[in-house]
Design a protein around this motif. Sequence first.
Motif, PDB file in Angstrom:
ATOM      1  N   ARG A  21      -5.805  -1.225   3.207  1.00 15.09           N
ATOM      2  CA  ARG A  21      -5.989  -2.677   3.407  1.00 15.09           C
ATOM      3  C   ARG A  21      -6.444  -3.336   2.107  1.00 15.09           C
ATOM      4  O   ARG A  21      -5.961  -4.398   1.743  1.00 15.09           O
ATOM      5  N   ARG A  22      -7.365  -2.666   1.421  1.00 14.17           N
ATOM      6  CA  ARG A  22      -7.838  -3.220   0.132  1.00 14.17           C
ATOM      7  C   ARG A  22      -6.699  -3.335  -0.864  1.00 14.17           C
ATOM      8  O   ARG A  22      -6.693  -4.211  -1.715  1.00 14.17           O
ATOM      9  N   ALA A  28      -1.665  -1.294   7.360  1.00 14.25           N
ATOM     10  CA  ALA A  28      -2.493  -0.179   6.891  1.00 14.25           C
ATOM     11  C   ALA A  28      -2.783   0.845   7.987  1.00 14.25           C
ATOM     12  O   ALA A  28      -2.585   2.044   7.807  1.00 14.25           O
ATOM     13  N   ARG A  29      -3.243   0.378   9.138  1.00 14.11           N
ATOM     14  CA  ARG A  29      -3.661   1.311  10.188  1.00 14.11           C
ATOM     15  C   ARG A  29      -2.483   2.101  10.747  1.00 14.11           C
ATOM     16  O   ARG A  29      -2.560   3.315  10.938  1.00 14.11           O
TER      17      ARG A  29
END
Length: 297
Positions: A21-22, A28-29
């Motif tokens: 996510r960053r 992302a998940r």
Amino acid sequence: MESRSVRTVRRVVERAAAVLRRRGLPEARLDVEVLLGFVLGVSRASLVARDDLEVDARSRAVFAGLLRRRARRVPVAYLIGRREFFGRAFRVDPRVLVPRPDTETLVERALLWIRARSGPLRVLDVGTGSGCIGITLALEDPRVTCVAIDASADAVACARSNAEVWDVGDRFDARAVAVESFEPGDPFDLIVSNPPYVEPDEPCDPETAHEPDLALRGASGPFPAIYDALLTGARRALRRGGAMMVEVGSGQADVVMSRFERSRLFSRVECAVDLAGVRRVVIGVDASDGHDRTRAP
Ligand code: GLN
């Protein structure tokens, strides 16, 4: 204890998803769950259902390697070596474009046309890549025999391995040749293609940097050169009463449709929209033999 709890599926997923996510990855998940499921040899559903289980040290190390590559935007499909297309898993690797859901629209329209015809059908898939279009058509309709060509011998090797996996090798003949040099032999009833259509300065997802340039931008010259090459090929390879269906990039449909019309190969030219509402497939049908029963509902 922190050092123990960090080893559960739940903690590994949360931490890894935060990393991606960053880095700005939009899914992302999902990516993390697919990759960790792959490493542990379980489906995403069972991974999530048993997220209290521990991830052993070796699996954590393998997963960390994949996560680093995903953070550099290597497509998930390359990391796990497969991608679903039309409900089936295809082998993919950096030799071929990752199949996209948009291309299922092309397959759906091709099947509509195929199912309105009787008897055996010869299909030519130009720029087959992983083979997902031609193999899907052969699997969806046993009357289909497909010749699949690609300028890349590497892509042809990948397409052949998918034909083996799906046991259609006897009806899927993959050859390493560019459309410009292809000698058709017997004529084809249907030509399908998802050709390289990305324009030189077009912005693309970062993932495309890992995909073959030949599959994205090609070697025929600037748009719409590849479509002119396809039409020249169709003039030699398409049977009277046949059809050609090609995927196009967003905003390219009008130009390609007018090329189709100008070719005079077809009595009807139309386009189909994909799930995102983009005019994605240009369709030319030659109904001069009275076989036009293929209008979409
Ligand atoms: N659909 C792909 C993309 O948007 C391009 C595929 C192609 O060139 N045929 O990146």
